[in-house]
Write a protein that holds these residues in place. Structure first.
Motif, PDB file in Angstrom:
ATOM      1  N   GLN A 725       1.020  -1.387  -0.117  1.00 43.84           N
ATOM      2  CA  GLN A 725      -0.089  -0.203  -0.123  1.00 43.84           C
ATOM      3  C   GLN A 725       1.064   1.104   0.024  1.00 43.84           C
ATOM      4  N   GLY A 726       0.446   2.412  -0.661  1.00 39.15           N
ATOM      5  CA  GLY A 726       1.232   3.505  -0.834  1.00 39.15           C
ATOM      6  C   GLY A 726       1.623   3.736  -2.066  1.00 39.15           C
ATOM      7  N   TYR A 727       1.046   2.967  -3.197  1.00 42.95           N
ATOM      8  CA  TYR A 727       1.380   3.127  -4.464  1.00 42.95           C
ATOM      9  C   TYR A 727       0.057   3.264  -5.356  1.00 42.95           C
ATOM     10  N   ASN A 728       0.142   4.086  -6.211  1.00 38.56           N
ATOM     11  CA  ASN A 728      -1.243   4.424  -7.027  1.00 38.56           C
ATOM     12  C   ASN A 728      -1.647   3.289  -7.945  1.00 38.56           C
ATOM     13  N   ASP A 729      -0.699   2.127  -8.208  1.00 34.86           N
ATOM     14  CA  ASP A 729      -1.136   1.191  -9.227  1.00 34.86           C
ATOM     15  C   ASP A 729      -1.480  -0.004  -8.348  1.00 34.86           C
ATOM     16  N   GLU A 730      -2.735  -0.433  -8.264  1.00 32.39           N
ATOM     17  CA  GLU A 730      -3.013  -1.657  -7.450  1.00 32.39           C
ATOM     18  C   GLU A 730      -3.392  -2.698  -8.275  1.00 32.39           C
ATOM     19  N   ARG A 731      -2.845  -2.881  -9.430  1.00 31.27           N
ATOM     20  CA  ARG A 731      -2.904  -4.053 -10.374  1.00 31.27           C
ATOM     21  C   ARG A 731      -1.845  -5.150  -9.632  1.00 31.27           C
ATOM     22  N   SER A 732      -2.194  -6.267 -10.098  1.00 29.28           N
ATOM     23  CA  SER A 732      -1.258  -7.482  -9.185  1.00 29.28           C
ATOM     24  C   SER A 732      -0.293  -7.421 -10.458  1.00 29.28           C
ATOM     25  N   LEU A 733       0.938  -8.164  -9.864  1.00 26.79           N
ATOM     26  CA  LEU A 733       2.273  -8.143 -10.583  1.00 26.79           C
ATOM     27  C   LEU A 733       2.087  -9.029 -11.916  1.00 26.79           C
ATOM     28  N   GLN A 734       0.982  -9.957 -11.883  1.00 24.15           N
ATOM     29  CA  GLN A 734       0.679 -10.697 -12.800  1.00 24.15           C
ATOM     30  C   GLN A 734       0.100  -9.797 -14.066  1.00 24.15           C
ATOM     31  N   ARG A 826      11.525  -4.529 -27.523  1.00 29.38           N
ATOM     32  CA  ARG A 826      10.300  -4.513 -28.247  1.00 29.38           C
ATOM     33  C   ARG A 826       9.525  -3.416 -27.930  1.00 29.38           C
ATOM     34  N   LEU A 827      10.032  -2.680 -26.971  1.00 35.13           N
ATOM     35  CA  LEU A 827       9.203  -1.190 -26.315  1.00 35.13           C
ATOM     36  C   LEU A 827       9.602   0.261 -26.643  1.00 35.13           C
ATOM     37  N   ASP A 828       8.905   1.021 -26.761  1.00 36.73           N
ATOM     38  CA  ASP A 828       9.480   2.525 -26.847  1.00 36.73           C
ATOM     39  C   ASP A 828       9.415   2.853 -25.465  1.00 36.73           C
ATOM     40  N   ILE A 829      10.450   3.439 -24.763  1.00 33.72           N
ATOM     41  CA  ILE A 829      10.347   3.660 -23.516  1.00 33.72           C
ATOM     42  C   ILE A 829      10.406   5.409 -23.154  1.00 33.72           C
ATOM     43  N   ARG A 830       9.487   5.909 -22.541  1.00 30.78           N
ATOM     44  CA  ARG A 830       9.840   7.380 -22.221  1.00 30.78           C
ATOM     45  C   ARG A 830       9.998   7.356 -20.717  1.00 30.78           C
ATOM     46  N   LYS A 831      11.131   8.323 -20.672  1.00 35.75           N
ATOM     47  CA  LYS A 831      11.571   8.385 -19.137  1.00 35.75           C
ATOM     48  C   LYS A 831      10.410   9.423 -18.452  1.00 35.75           C
ATOM     49  N   CYS A 832      10.522   9.121 -17.163  1.00 38.37           N
ATOM     50  CA  CYS A 832       9.502   9.795 -16.032  1.00 38.37           C
ATOM     51  C   CYS A 832      10.385  10.558 -15.098  1.00 38.37           C
ATOM     52  N   ASP A 833       9.823  11.396 -14.297  1.00 38.76           N
ATOM     53  CA  ASP A 833      10.448  12.369 -13.507  1.00 38.76           C
ATOM     54  C   ASP A 833      10.635  11.745 -12.154  1.00 38.76           C
ATOM     55  N   GLU A 834      10.413  10.520 -11.917  1.00 40.08           N
ATOM     56  CA  GLU A 834      10.751   9.720 -10.588  1.00 40.08           C
ATOM     57  C   GLU A 834      12.184   9.885 -10.309  1.00 40.08           C
ATOM     58  N   ARG A 835      12.621  10.121  -9.215  1.00 41.33           N
ATOM     59  CA  ARG A 835      13.798   9.842  -8.507  1.00 41.33           C
ATOM     60  C   ARG A 835      13.942   8.488  -8.005  1.00 41.33           C
ATOM     61  N   VAL A 836      14.430   7.575  -8.712  1.00 44.56           N
ATOM     62  CA  VAL A 836      14.180   6.251  -8.411  1.00 44.56           C
ATOM     63  C   VAL A 836      15.388   5.459  -7.373  1.00 44.56           C
ATOM     64  N   LEU A 931       7.249   0.300 -12.809  1.00 41.18           N
ATOM     65  CA  LEU A 931       7.828   1.286 -13.546  1.00 41.18           C
ATOM     66  C   LEU A 931       8.036   1.236 -14.963  1.00 41.18           C
ATOM     67  N   LEU A 932       8.378  -0.090 -15.439  1.00 40.14           N
ATOM     68  CA  LEU A 932       8.697   0.000 -16.780  1.00 40.14           C
ATOM     69  C   LEU A 932       7.387  -0.225 -17.672  1.00 40.14           C
ATOM     70  N   ASP A 933       6.318  -0.720 -17.095  1.00 41.83           N
ATOM     71  CA  ASP A 933       5.017  -0.619 -17.841  1.00 41.83           C
ATOM     72  C   ASP A 933       4.568   0.714 -17.674  1.00 41.83           C
ATOM     73  N   ARG A 934       4.880   1.564 -16.991  1.00 46.93           N
ATOM     74  CA  ARG A 934       4.013   2.841 -16.710  1.00 46.93           C
ATOM     75  C   ARG A 934       5.107   3.909 -17.801  1.00 46.93           C
ATOM     76  N   CYS A 935       6.351   3.493 -17.975  1.00 46.45           N
ATOM     77  CA  CYS A 935       6.961   4.262 -19.007  1.00 46.45           C
ATOM     78  C   CYS A 935       7.064   3.840 -20.524  1.00 46.45           C
ATOM     79  N   SER A 936       6.416   2.697 -20.673  1.00 38.67           N
ATOM     80  CA  SER A 936       6.435   2.144 -22.141  1.00 38.67           C
ATOM     81  C   SER A 936       5.360   1.949 -23.004  1.00 38.67           C
TER      82      SER A 936
END
Length: 940
Positions: A725-734, A826-836, A931-936
């Motif tokens: 809890q604390g992250y806004n994406d509540e999907r399962s890892l699968q 096989r992805l196009d990746i767009r960088k986000c502004d998170e400090r990871v 993170l990868l799914d969010r940026c791709s």
């Protein structure tokens, strides 16, 4: 010193008012903290872990009031007994870690508890480093490096602490604090300590009035010398502060407590060249050493000598060149290094050296290189000598590393003398000669069995005769390992009566009652060097080779909670020794305590193995003990037989906790369960970041025309729970993994009956169930992959590591590895502004695959930072719930890293670790796939 009251009970009681629960009087911890890398075994009566200078100051005052002698302990990696203690041991390590770069890297201010290699890491962006470079730099603390005037392979006498010190901050015996970098502190000291100042300056006047003594002091410090106090400080400097700065160097905690040091740094020269030369005899090699030394430091900065026994010992090391096995019998080697700011100068230096040494007969062709990869393999030969000799020694023997220095013109005779002593005292077997030959500094190893009276006597006689003969050469009994107890009785023999009296006067000025680290440097006991010698009880073959050097401790998550790997092994030895002498009551006490200190709080992460020079995996102690009598074996079998039901119960459990959370806040639930756990020791602790139930139904995702197929084994933890809890994406890892594979046009296939599958890691204490689980998983993966046709991915790094180790006939990938190699192209990746902030799970590091998660993070953000404050977070599966103090201790500095980097998101590949990481960092930690799914997006 005999007039001291020595009221240890009072000290222990009143020390608890200063340090609370960091005062130890039980046998287990007193023994554990008393262990060091030397050949001595002393049992402190009280151990105190100080957290800051203020506590040390109060403890010093208390020690004086109680009349209890005390010693300060850094990393315990020193070899001469200077941090052994039978009185009060004050451990100054974890609370003394602050560092500050000064003058754009030209200087570094650091607390005494900073590890030497960490100091160099801090200086790396400035292309600078600290001057001392001891072989123990990856574990030795700055306080120990300074207090022993440690040098090393390259620094010689030109860049040691004595030559590179700028200032110190020291607590004197009466509680006075002198910071020699602070004019106000200096002014106050001069005002309040006129007698001490006068006494020190009088020492200088007395030395300078004696021309013979002055000449001898100048002469003896032309070579490495750490025997006795630094008398050169009294002739090299006029100013009292300069004298005090340098007098504390090499004082081994016998004059006061140095809490902070400012070093002038040295440049890490960019261009290096090395030569590895093989000579027919040790005598020929020593002639080459003399020639190299006479060329000067502008031509040669280091020259390491290794005798034939040394070369034989390291032939089996992984990193050393294969040609080493072909050296003719009797061959001795010289490894030298030259360096410069320009490659051309290095070329010229190598050519000059070749020409100068051409007339000395060689046993085989010499090698020269400026390729770091090649010459690093040569240095691996030299660095491997001590640990390998230690690992190859006979069972029950102790490794002794002696450390002497000769004037370069006496170097050849000195080598002959040491060889003679080996034969005379029957230490040829297991004895090796090596060392920093350019400085005339020779190390030699012997491996006596201190349970054997003959070996004990031979050791004592060798040390005494060596001291007599080295002194006769005008050499140094100790060149860089410090005086300690090992040669304290022979300081006068080396220096003579007048100089030794100066040593005693120095001690009396700072410590008139002899309460500070008794018998170190100055002693009235002529036999102290041969007392309390460490007899090594034989234990399991995997651990009996341990030299107790302490290299393993840096990465251990329990090092500041209970025990370190070194201490765990030492306590096994002590338990066996007690049983052998019939002290079964005390042995039983150790065994009882060992369950929590040695087994329950071991994360079994094996991070110690990577640091140990002998690759000892101390995790195996806890793992083997857990298997001896695991709890409720029938229940474990029932759980595995009904695995799908078990996971449903887990989902229901967190769901109920979620319902409770609607009434009582998450923070309150965490606090309540923490309190219950503290009271009962049984109730699991529920972190604020406890994940939610995962009810996502797993089914194959196959689309016509997709490029690839992957078999996805989602582990039980990830099948039961969704992200913290604390992250806004509540999907399962699968769902996230399927999303990424869909973008990359990769079909996802789940193993049949996945709801019943486990990698076996959860049952590793039950060997039969573990084997059964692995077989069931193997069969399912074989079916799903069509006999290995398709790659397999596992989405929890600990589970991947377990399966990868045992299932070797299928292509198994960690999730980060698979994503980087198969999905990212096989992805196009767009960088986000998170400090990871990147967490590299310990098992994935051991498997050598930790770089993939960092690469993925760098694809998604320009602001990526690796966690540096720990190597393993200590969550260790269920331990995060049942031994939460381990995770909290290991990650106590994580929130500081988050603040330092301004991190907004953490990524990992271990959903269980993410629970503790999220709670203790203050930011969400999620799987890297999120993170990868969010940026791709799909590649166009």
């Amino acid at each position: 010193m005999n007039s001291l009251v020595r009221d240890y009970d009072r000290f222990a009681k009143e020390a608890q008012e200063i340090c609370k629960d960091r005062v130890y009087t039980d046998y287990l911890r007193r023994y554990a903290y008393g262990v060091d890398a030397s050949c001595y075994s002393y049992l402190p009566k009280v151990v105190v872990k100080a957290q800051d200078e203020s506590e040390v100051r109060r403890l010093i005052r208390l020690g004086q009031q109680c009349g209890t002698p005390f010693a300060f302990r850094a990393a315990g990696s020193s070899l001469s007994g200077q941090c052994s203690c039978e009185d009060v041991l004050i451990v100054c390590n974890d609370g003394f870690k602050k560092m500050e770069v000064l003058d754009n890297g030209l200087a570094l201010k650091c607390d005494c508890g900073v590890i030497g290699s960490d100091a160099n890491d801090m200086l790396q962006p400035y292309n600078r480093k600290i001057g001392p470079d001891p072989a123990t730099i990856a574990t030795a603390l700055i306080g120990g490096i300074l207090n022993n005037n440690s040098s090393g392979m390259c620094c010689g006498t030109a860049q040691n602490s004595y030559k590179t010190i700028r200032s110190i901050r020291v607590v004197l015996l009466d509680g006075t604090i002198l910071d020699t970098s602070d004019p106000k502190s200096v002014k106050q000291f001069l005002k309040e300590k006129p007698q001490m100042v006068e006494d020190i300056l009088q020492l200088r006047r007395d030395i300078l009035a004696d021309e013979e003594l002055t000449h001898m002091i100048h002469h003896k410090y032309k070579i490495k010398n750490t025997t006795g106090y630094g008398l050169n400080s009294l002739v090299d400097f006029e100013d009292i502060i300069d004298i005090i700065n340098h007098l504390f160097i090499g004082s081994e905690g016998t004059l006061g407590f140095v809490s902070e040091i400012v070093y002038n740094t040295v440049e890490d020269v960019p261009h290096k060249g090395c030569g590895l030369m093989f000579f027919r005899t040790l005598n020929d090699a020593s002639l080459a050493v003399v020639a190299l030394a006479n060329m000067g430091r502008e031509k040669v900065v280091a020259a390491e000598m290794m005798d034939y026994q040394s070369l034989c010992a390291v032939q089996s090391l992984e990193n050393v060149p294969a040609f080493l096995s072909e050296v003719p019998e009797g061959t001795s080697a010289i490894l030298f290094q030259t360096e410069s700011y320009s490659k051309e100068t290095v070329d010229a230096n190598l050519a000059f050296i070749k020409d100068q040494l051409k007339d000395i007969p060689t046993a085989m062709p010499s090698l020269y290189s400026q390729d770091p990869k090649e010459y690093d393999s040569w240095w691996a030969i030299r660095k491997g000598i001590l640990p390998i000799v230690g690992g190859q020694r006979k069972k029950g023997t102790t490794v002794i590393t002696e450390d002497v220095c000769f004037k370069i013109e006496d170097f050849t005779k000195g080598i002959e003398m040491i060889t003679e002593l080996f034969h005379k005292y029957d230490f040829v077997d297991g004895g090796v000669i090596f060392g920093h030959a350019l400085s005339g500094n020779v190390h030699f190893n012997i491996t006596p069995d201190f349970s054997n009276p003959k070996d004990t006597k031979n050791f004592a006689d060798l040390v005494k005769e060596m001291s007599e003969r080295v002194s006769g050469f005008g050499g140094s009994l100790k060149a860089e390992h410090g005086t300690g107890r090992m040669v304290a009785p022979f300081v006068e023999m080396e220096w003579g009566k007048k100089a030794y009296e100066i040593n005693r006067r120095i001690k009396a000025i700072f410590d008139p009652t002899g309460i500070l680290n008794p018998d170190v440097i100055i002693t009235d006991d002529p036999d102290v060097y041969k007392k309390n010698l460490k007899a090594q009880c034989v234990i399991d073959d995997a651990f009996t080779i341990c030299m107790e050097c302490g290299f393993c401790e840096k990465h251990c998550p329990s090092r500041n909670l209970t025990l370190t790997p070194r201490q765990r092994i030492a306590l096994l030895r002590e338990t066996k020794r007690l049983e052998a002498e019939g002290n079964f009551t005390l042995a039983a006490e150790l065994k009882k305590g060992y369950q929590y200190y040695g087994v329950d709080t071991c994360a079994a992460c094996s991070m110690c193995k990577g640091l140990c020079p002998l690759s000892i995996d101390t995790a195996q102690i806890a793992l083997s003990m857990r298997k001896i009598d695991p709890p409720a074996p029938s229940l474990a079998k029932t759980i595995y037989d009904n695995f799908a039901t078990t996971l449903d119960m887990c989902r229901a459990g967190v769901s109920l906790e979620g319902i409770a959370g609607a009434i009582v806040t998450k923070k309150a639930i965490s606090k309540i369960t923490d309190g219950l756990h503290g009271v009962t020791g049984m109730t699991p602790y529920l972190p604020k970041t406890t994940p939610k139930a995962n009810r996502y139904k797993l089914k194959n995702r196959i689309k016509p025309g997709n490029f690839e197929r992957v078999v996805y084994f989602s582990t039980c933890a990830n099948r039961a729970f969704r992200p913290n809890q604390g992250y806004n994406d509540e999907r399962s890892l699968q769902q996230v993994f399927e999303s990424l594979c869909s973008k990359a046009h990769i079909d996802v296939v789940y193993p049949p009956h996945i709801e019943n599958l486990c990698c076996g890691l959860s049952f590793e204490n039950y060997e039969d169930i573990d084997k059964r689980a692995l077989k069931d998983l193997h069969d399912a993966l074989m079916t799903a992959s069509e006999n290995g046709k398709y790659p397999i991915v596992i989405d929890h790094s600990a589970c991947f590591s377990h399966a990868f180790k045992h299932i070797t006939d299928l292509e198994i990938n960690d999730i980060s590895e698979y994503l980087y190699n198969h999905v990212v192209p096989r992805l196009d990746i767009r960088k986000c502004d998170e400090r990871v902030l990147v967490h590299k799970q310990c098992k994935i590091k051991s498997a050598g695959k930790s770089e993939y998660i960092e690469r993925l993070a760098n694809l998604c953000s320009d602001h990526v930072f690796n966690i540096k404050s720990f190597a393993c977070d200590g969550f260790a599966g269920q331990k995060g719930f049942f031994t939460p103090e381990l995770n909290k201790c290991a990650t106590k500095d994580l929130s500081g890293e988050v603040a330092e980097y301004g991190a907004t998101l953490g990524v990992s590949s271990s959903s269980t670790c993410e629970i503790g990481l999220g709670e203790n960092s203050g930011i969400p930690f999620v799987g890297i796939a999120y993170l990868l799914d969010r940026c791709s997006t799909s590649k166009k």
